[in-house]
Design a protein around this motif. Structure first.
Motif, PDB file in Angstrom:
ATOM      1  N   GLY A 153       9.950   9.439   6.137  1.00 42.64           N
ATOM      2  CA  GLY A 153      10.035   8.684   5.033  1.00 42.64           C
ATOM      3  C   GLY A 153       8.429   8.536   4.284  1.00 42.64           C
ATOM      4  N   SER A 154       8.325   8.065   2.989  1.00 44.25           N
ATOM      5  CA  SER A 154       7.083   8.159   2.506  1.00 44.25           C
ATOM      6  C   SER A 154       6.711   6.803   1.827  1.00 44.25           C
ATOM      7  N   LEU A 155       5.667   6.426   1.935  1.00 39.91           N
ATOM      8  CA  LEU A 155       5.178   4.996   1.475  1.00 39.91           C
ATOM      9  C   LEU A 155       4.165   5.388   0.410  1.00 39.91           C
ATOM     10  N   TYR A 156       4.342   5.148  -0.969  1.00 45.07           N
ATOM     11  CA  TYR A 156       3.327   5.684  -1.995  1.00 45.07           C
ATOM     12  C   TYR A 156       2.725   4.246  -2.362  1.00 45.07           C
ATOM     13  N   TYR A 157       1.404   4.317  -2.277  1.00 41.42           N
ATOM     14  CA  TYR A 157       0.612   3.004  -2.329  1.00 41.42           C
ATOM     15  C   TYR A 157      -0.416   3.214  -3.507  1.00 41.42           C
ATOM     16  N   GLY A 158      -0.323   2.181  -4.571  1.00 37.53           N
ATOM     17  CA  GLY A 158      -0.983   2.231  -5.909  1.00 37.53           C
ATOM     18  C   GLY A 158      -0.854   3.491  -6.617  1.00 37.53           C
ATOM     19  N   ASP A 159      -1.725   4.212  -7.247  1.00 40.64           N
ATOM     20  CA  ASP A 159      -1.600   5.195  -8.112  1.00 40.64           C
ATOM     21  C   ASP A 159      -1.894   6.802  -7.210  1.00 40.64           C
ATOM     22  N   SER A 160      -1.848   6.610  -5.846  1.00 37.61           N
ATOM     23  CA  SER A 160      -2.243   7.742  -5.156  1.00 37.61           C
ATOM     24  C   SER A 160      -0.784   8.613  -5.258  1.00 37.61           C
ATOM     25  N   ALA A 161      -1.111   9.978  -5.651  1.00 35.24           N
ATOM     26  CA  ALA A 161       0.412  10.843  -5.468  1.00 35.24           C
ATOM     27  C   ALA A 161       0.490  11.300  -4.031  1.00 35.24           C
ATOM     28  N   GLU A 162      -0.423  11.012  -2.889  1.00 34.29           N
ATOM     29  CA  GLU A 162      -0.247  11.764  -1.965  1.00 34.29           C
ATOM     30  C   GLU A 162       0.344  10.377  -0.986  1.00 34.29           C
ATOM     31  N   PRO A 163       1.488  10.736  -0.461  1.00 31.91           N
ATOM     32  CA  PRO A 163       2.285   9.768   0.304  1.00 31.91           C
ATOM     33  C   PRO A 163       1.759   9.265   1.697  1.00 31.91           C
ATOM     34  N   ILE A 164       2.085   8.224   2.142  1.00 34.29           N
ATOM     35  CA  ILE A 164       1.822   7.845   3.551  1.00 34.29           C
ATOM     36  C   ILE A 164       3.172   8.383   4.239  1.00 34.29           C
ATOM     37  N   SER A 165       3.054   9.280   5.028  1.00 43.65           N
ATOM     38  CA  SER A 165       4.549   9.549   5.840  1.00 43.65           C
ATOM     39  C   SER A 165       4.927   8.461   7.170  1.00 43.65           C
ATOM     40  N   ILE A 166       5.842   8.071   7.129  1.00 38.60           N
ATOM     41  CA  ILE A 166       6.272   7.213   8.000  1.00 38.60           C
ATOM     42  C   ILE A 166       7.722   7.089   8.524  1.00 38.60           C
ATOM     43  N   ASP A 167       8.097   7.554   9.802  1.00 34.72           N
ATOM     44  CA  ASP A 167       9.537   7.596   9.745  1.00 34.72           C
ATOM     45  C   ASP A 167      10.394   6.668   9.322  1.00 34.72           C
ATOM     46  N   GLU A 208       1.661 -13.239  -0.841  1.00 35.35           N
ATOM     47  CA  GLU A 208       0.715 -13.067   0.257  1.00 35.35           C
ATOM     48  C   GLU A 208      -0.025 -11.785   0.354  1.00 35.35           C
ATOM     49  N   SER A 209      -1.401 -11.703   0.407  1.00 37.32           N
ATOM     50  CA  SER A 209      -2.110 -10.414   0.471  1.00 37.32           C
ATOM     51  C   SER A 209      -2.415 -10.138   2.079  1.00 37.32           C
ATOM     52  N   PHE A 210      -2.526  -8.838   2.432  1.00 31.80           N
ATOM     53  CA  PHE A 210      -2.562  -8.611   3.974  1.00 31.80           C
ATOM     54  C   PHE A 210      -3.228  -6.978   4.138  1.00 31.80           C
ATOM     55  N   THR A 211      -3.351  -6.820   5.144  1.00 34.55           N
ATOM     56  CA  THR A 211      -3.597  -5.368   5.363  1.00 34.55           C
ATOM     57  C   THR A 211      -2.459  -4.738   6.303  1.00 34.55           C
ATOM     58  N   LEU A 212      -2.426  -3.466   6.146  1.00 33.20           N
ATOM     59  CA  LEU A 212      -1.413  -2.642   7.029  1.00 33.20           C
ATOM     60  C   LEU A 212      -2.132  -1.561   7.533  1.00 33.20           C
ATOM     61  N   SER A 213      -1.876  -1.442   8.970  1.00 37.07           N
ATOM     62  CA  SER A 213      -2.705  -0.379   9.929  1.00 37.07           C
ATOM     63  C   SER A 213      -1.558   0.455  10.590  1.00 37.07           C
ATOM     64  N   TRP A 214      -1.752   1.621  10.605  1.00 32.55           N
ATOM     65  CA  TRP A 214      -0.983   2.637  11.556  1.00 32.55           C
ATOM     66  C   TRP A 214      -1.726   3.698  12.060  1.00 32.55           C
ATOM     67  N   ARG A 215      -1.282   4.398  13.016  1.00 30.33           N
ATOM     68  CA  ARG A 215      -2.059   5.570  13.856  1.00 30.33           C
ATOM     69  C   ARG A 215      -1.171   6.769  13.042  1.00 30.33           C
ATOM     70  N   HIS A 216      -2.020   7.718  12.855  1.00 29.19           N
ATOM     71  CA  HIS A 216      -1.716   8.748  12.132  1.00 29.19           C
ATOM     72  C   HIS A 216      -0.768   9.597  12.932  1.00 29.19           C
ATOM     73  N   PRO A 226       1.030  15.359  13.212  1.00 25.32           N
ATOM     74  CA  PRO A 226       0.610  16.624  12.782  1.00 25.32           C
ATOM     75  C   PRO A 226      -0.801  16.494  12.028  1.00 25.32           C
ATOM     76  N   ASP A 227      -1.088  15.035  11.737  1.00 27.46           N
ATOM     77  CA  ASP A 227      -2.363  14.777  11.372  1.00 27.46           C
ATOM     78  C   ASP A 227      -3.400  14.771  12.154  1.00 27.46           C
ATOM     79  N   ALA A 228      -4.884  14.757  11.871  1.00 24.77           N
ATOM     80  CA  ALA A 228      -5.770  14.474  12.711  1.00 24.77           C
ATOM     81  C   ALA A 228      -5.681  13.250  13.513  1.00 24.77           C
ATOM     82  N   GLU A 229      -6.188  13.072  14.594  1.00 20.66           N
ATOM     83  CA  GLU A 229      -6.318  11.640  15.335  1.00 20.66           C
ATOM     84  C   GLU A 229      -6.719  10.648  14.489  1.00 20.66           C
ATOM     85  N   GLY A 230      -6.605   9.566  14.643  1.00 20.80           N
ATOM     86  CA  GLY A 230      -7.140   8.365  14.062  1.00 20.80           C
ATOM     87  C   GLY A 230      -6.203   7.290  13.599  1.00 20.80           C
TER      88      GLY A 230
END
Length: 105
Positions: free
Chosen positions: A2-16, A35-43, A46-50
């Motif tokens: 799946g994909s998560l599109y954040y803000g006005d970015s055309a590049e999605p965040i890929s998530i199962d 509520e505001s909060f952060t969302l963190s994930w491991r790449h 296929p992507d670079a580590e991090g």
């Protein structure tokens, strides 16, 4: 995947898809409460580590896109685990689903 599109970015965040469905429940609940909060994930592999972190706020557009037309069965425990991380100082951390091993007698 799946994909998560954040803000006005055309590049999605890929998530199962399955993980994204569970994450959507927690994120929607937090944002509905204003509520505001952060969302963190491991790449993903296929992507670079991090890892990455984004700041989620009710005024920032989000779009969840699933590859599958069928919604997965939701694991209450996984939603609770994600929600518990959402309520910590570190924000939501996309953690793997904890699956109990079946025991045979």
């Amino acid at each position: 995947m799946g994909s998560l599109y954040y803000g006005d970015s055309a590049e999605p965040i890929s998530i199962d898809d399955r993980a994204l469905a569970h994450l959507k429940i927690v994120v929607a609940t937090k944002l509905r409460r204003n509520e505001s909060f952060t969302l963190s994930w491991r790449h993903p592999d296929p992507d670079a580590e991090g890892r990455s972190t984004i700041w989620l706020h009710p005024s920032i557009p989000l779009r969840f896109v699933f590859d599958s037309t069928d919604a997965p069965e939701i694991s209450r425990q996984w939603v609770e685990d994600l929600a518990n991380s959402a309520n910590s100082t570190g924000g939501v951390t996309l953690i793997d689903e904890h699956v109990e091993a079946a025991t045979t007698v």
